[in-house]
Design a protein around this motif. Structure first.
Motif, PDB file in Angstrom:
ATOM      1  N   LEU A  19      19.327  38.154  -9.108  1.00 41.60           N
ATOM      2  CA  LEU A  19      20.560  37.404  -8.630  1.00 41.60           C
ATOM      3  C   LEU A  19      21.676  36.944  -9.597  1.00 41.60           C
ATOM      4  CD1 LEU A  19      19.206  35.798  -5.365  1.00 41.60           C
ATOM      5  CD2 LEU A  19      19.993  38.216  -5.826  1.00 41.60           C
ATOM      6  N   HIS A  24      22.195  42.345  -7.431  1.00 43.31           N
ATOM      7  CA  HIS A  24      22.434  42.849  -6.068  1.00 43.31           C
ATOM      8  C   HIS A  24      23.834  43.259  -5.680  1.00 43.31           C
ATOM      9  CE1 HIS A  24      23.546  38.739  -6.603  1.00 43.31           C
ATOM     10  NE2 HIS A  24      23.676  38.354  -5.426  1.00 43.31           N
ATOM     11  N   PHE A  25      24.745  43.184  -6.547  1.00 45.86           N
ATOM     12  CA  PHE A  25      26.104  43.720  -6.322  1.00 45.86           C
ATOM     13  C   PHE A  25      26.137  45.108  -6.853  1.00 45.86           C
ATOM     14  CE2 PHE A  25      27.215  39.132  -7.344  1.00 45.86           C
ATOM     15  CZ  PHE A  25      27.145  38.860  -5.787  1.00 45.86           C
ATOM     16  N   GLY A  36      23.676  43.203   0.606  1.00 50.04           N
ATOM     17  CA  GLY A  36      23.730  42.461  -0.885  1.00 50.04           C
ATOM     18  C   GLY A  36      22.863  41.251  -0.780  1.00 50.04           C
ATOM     19  N   THR A  37      21.861  41.218   0.064  1.00 52.12           N
ATOM     20  CA  THR A  37      21.130  40.074   0.032  1.00 52.12           C
ATOM     21  C   THR A  37      19.599  40.439  -0.071  1.00 52.12           C
ATOM     22  OG1 THR A  37      20.941  40.314   2.518  1.00 52.12           O
ATOM     23  CG2 THR A  37      22.507  38.789   1.590  1.00 52.12           C
ATOM     24  N   VAL A  38      18.964  39.333  -0.606  1.00 55.74           N
ATOM     25  CA  VAL A  38      17.312  39.826  -0.797  1.00 55.74           C
ATOM     26  C   VAL A  38      16.681  38.576   0.237  1.00 55.74           C
ATOM     27  CG1 VAL A  38      17.261  40.206  -3.092  1.00 55.74           C
ATOM     28  CG2 VAL A  38      17.263  37.879  -2.485  1.00 55.74           C
ATOM     29  N   PRO A  52      14.947  38.264   7.018  1.00 56.81           N
ATOM     30  CA  PRO A  52      13.822  37.456   6.877  1.00 56.81           C
ATOM     31  C   PRO A  52      12.881  37.551   8.101  1.00 56.81           C
ATOM     32  CG  PRO A  52      15.626  36.444   5.788  1.00 56.81           C
ATOM     33  CD  PRO A  52      16.322  37.579   6.640  1.00 56.81           C
ATOM     34  N   GLU A  87      16.753  26.355  11.382  1.00 55.27           N
ATOM     35  CA  GLU A  87      17.583  27.356  10.641  1.00 55.27           C
ATOM     36  C   GLU A  87      19.027  26.849  10.875  1.00 55.27           C
ATOM     37  OE1 GLU A  87      17.117  32.134  10.239  1.00 55.27           O
ATOM     38  OE2 GLU A  87      18.140  31.492  12.196  1.00 55.27           O
ATOM     39  N   TYR A  92      21.282  26.025   7.599  1.00 55.18           N
ATOM     40  CA  TYR A  92      22.911  26.297   7.278  1.00 55.18           C
ATOM     41  C   TYR A  92      23.601  25.088   7.031  1.00 55.18           C
ATOM     42  CZ  TYR A  92      21.653  30.872   9.443  1.00 55.18           C
ATOM     43  OH  TYR A  92      21.210  32.317   9.793  1.00 55.18           O
ATOM     44  N   ARG A  99      26.463  25.547  -1.176  1.00 51.06           N
ATOM     45  CA  ARG A  99      27.323  26.734  -1.722  1.00 51.06           C
ATOM     46  C   ARG A  99      28.727  26.109  -1.795  1.00 51.06           C
ATOM     47  NH1 ARG A  99      24.241  32.145  -1.159  1.00 51.06           N
ATOM     48  NH2 ARG A  99      26.235  32.975  -2.245  1.00 51.06           N
ATOM     49  N   ARG A 108      31.526  32.033  -4.341  1.00 52.12           N
ATOM     50  CA  ARG A 108      30.490  32.654  -3.824  1.00 52.12           C
ATOM     51  C   ARG A 108      29.865  31.666  -2.706  1.00 52.12           C
ATOM     52  NH1 ARG A 108      29.733  37.188  -3.028  1.00 52.12           N
ATOM     53  NH2 ARG A 108      27.420  36.828  -2.665  1.00 52.12           N
ATOM     54  N   PRO A 111      26.592  34.274   1.040  1.00 53.19           N
ATOM     55  CA  PRO A 111      25.829  35.253   0.738  1.00 53.19           C
ATOM     56  C   PRO A 111      26.664  36.304   1.125  1.00 53.19           C
ATOM     57  CG  PRO A 111      24.610  34.088   2.217  1.00 53.19           C
ATOM     58  CD  PRO A 111      25.629  33.226   2.120  1.00 53.19           C
ATOM     59  N   THR A 207      24.040  32.634  -8.707  1.00 55.41           N
ATOM     60  CA  THR A 207      24.883  33.646  -8.551  1.00 55.41           C
ATOM     61  C   THR A 207      26.100  33.720  -9.050  1.00 55.41           C
ATOM     62  OG1 THR A 207      25.265  33.402  -6.398  1.00 55.41           O
ATOM     63  CG2 THR A 207      23.596  34.933  -6.739  1.00 55.41           C
TER      64      THR A 207
HETATM   65  N1  LIG Z   1      21.259  35.924   5.493  1.00 52.60           N
HETATM   66  C1  LIG Z   1      19.748  35.656   5.565  1.00 52.60           C
HETATM   67  C2  LIG Z   1      19.085  35.486   4.237  1.00 52.60           C
HETATM   68  C3  LIG Z   1      19.612  36.479   3.252  1.00 52.60           C
HETATM   69  C4  LIG Z   1      20.161  35.764   2.217  1.00 52.60           C
HETATM   70  O1  LIG Z   1      21.146  35.205   2.314  1.00 52.60           O
HETATM   71  N2  LIG Z   1      19.588  35.868   0.897  1.00 52.60           N
HETATM   72  C5  LIG Z   1      20.295  35.080  -0.275  1.00 52.60           C
HETATM   73  C6  LIG Z   1      19.123  34.408  -1.040  1.00 52.60           C
HETATM   74  S1  LIG Z   1      18.377  33.276  -0.191  1.00 52.60           S
HETATM   75  C7  LIG Z   1      20.849  36.105  -1.050  1.00 52.60           C
HETATM   76  O2  LIG Z   1      20.619  37.256  -1.055  1.00 52.60           O
HETATM   77  N3  LIG Z   1      22.229  35.594  -2.093  1.00 52.60           N
HETATM   78  C8  LIG Z   1      22.668  36.215  -2.744  1.00 52.60           C
HETATM   79  C9  LIG Z   1      24.115  35.764  -3.180  1.00 52.60           C
HETATM   80  O3  LIG Z   1      24.184  34.312  -2.515  1.00 52.60           O
HETATM   81  O4  LIG Z   1      24.792  36.508  -3.670  1.00 52.60           O
HETATM   82  C10 LIG Z   1      19.576  34.629   6.902  1.00 52.60           C
HETATM   83  O5  LIG Z   1      20.513  33.824   7.093  1.00 52.60           O
HETATM   84  O6  LIG Z   1      18.394  34.613   7.062  1.00 52.60           O
END
Ligand SMILES: N[C@@H](CCC(=O)N[C@@H](CS)C(=O)NCC(=O)O)C(=O)O
Length: 211
Positions: A19, A24-25, A36-38, A52, A87, A92, A99, A108, A111, A207
């Protein structure tokens, strides 16, 4: 997801996505997950799951023991309720604060594939909401050992991930929130948490704005 799998005793082959390096981009990862997320789970046969909780649900089905999403209708409903509450009100809120606040998340603020500028007022609101989350957690845990009742569940994983993350950003629960602190000790003493803390390293979260 790591905590959930560790609680289930499931180990999977994993591929680390860089990251901080913006992997991821890149086209290769975007072909795997256009969001683009993990994390992303790839099943035999090629189906991919990027949500997830979708991933957790998959393993709850394939590895029902120990149950982490409930067995009875009541357990399932309560766990879902408290997971979604943690959550929404915890994760959030923490995400808004984090963030929209830290310099390394400039540009950024969300995500995903699009760049969003930080909104300082959202960081302030997020911080206030995290403190409210702590207060409510302390109240909720006054009469039960775990979020959804007498048994550890996904709701505790979600709730502790938000606490863990917010603490590492300098938002500490009040010392007097004893029910919250006792619960945090209970959850973080579990073998799964000992090997897979909710966060491995802050570097994983760093990131750069997408070029
Ligand atoms: N959006 C998903 C989670 C996926 C997510 O936001 N993953 C973050 C890492 S925790 C990510 O990939 N971030 C990449 C970025 O910030 O560019 C959720 O709400 O559960």
């Amino acid at each position: 997801v790591r905590l959930f799998l560790a609680e289930k005793g499931v180990t999977l082959p994993t591929i680390h996505v860089d990251l901080p390096g913006g992997e991821h981009f890149g086209a290769a990862f975007r072909a795997i997950n256009p969001e683009g997320t993990v994390p992303v789970l790839e099943l035999d046969g090629g189906i991919r799951i990027f949500d997830p909780i979708g991933i957790c649900r998959y393993f709850e089905h394939t590895h029902p023991d120990p149950p982490l999403m409930g067995r009875t209708a009541t357990e399932k409903a309560l766990i879902e309720q408290w997971h979604r509450w943690a959550e929404r009100e915890g994760f959030y809120a923490m995400m808004d604060a984090f963030r929209n606040m830290v310099p390394r998340m400039k540009g950024r603020a969300l995500p995903g594939p699009d760049n969003y500028e930080q909104i300082p007022a959202l960081a302030e609101r997020g911080k206030a909401r995290v403190l409210r989350y702590y207060k409510r957690l302390d109240e909720i845990l006054a009469d039960r050992p775990y979020m959804a009742g007498s048994t550890f569940s996904l709701a505790d994983i979600s709730a502790v991930a938000a606490v863990d993350f917010a603490r590492r950003e300098g938002l500490e629960p009040a010392a007097g929130a004893t029910h919250l602190h006792d619960w945090f000790e209970r959850v973080s003493a579990r073998p799964a948490y000992q090997t897979q803390p909710a966060l491995v390293s802050i570097d994983m979260l760093t990131t750069e704005p997408r070029k």
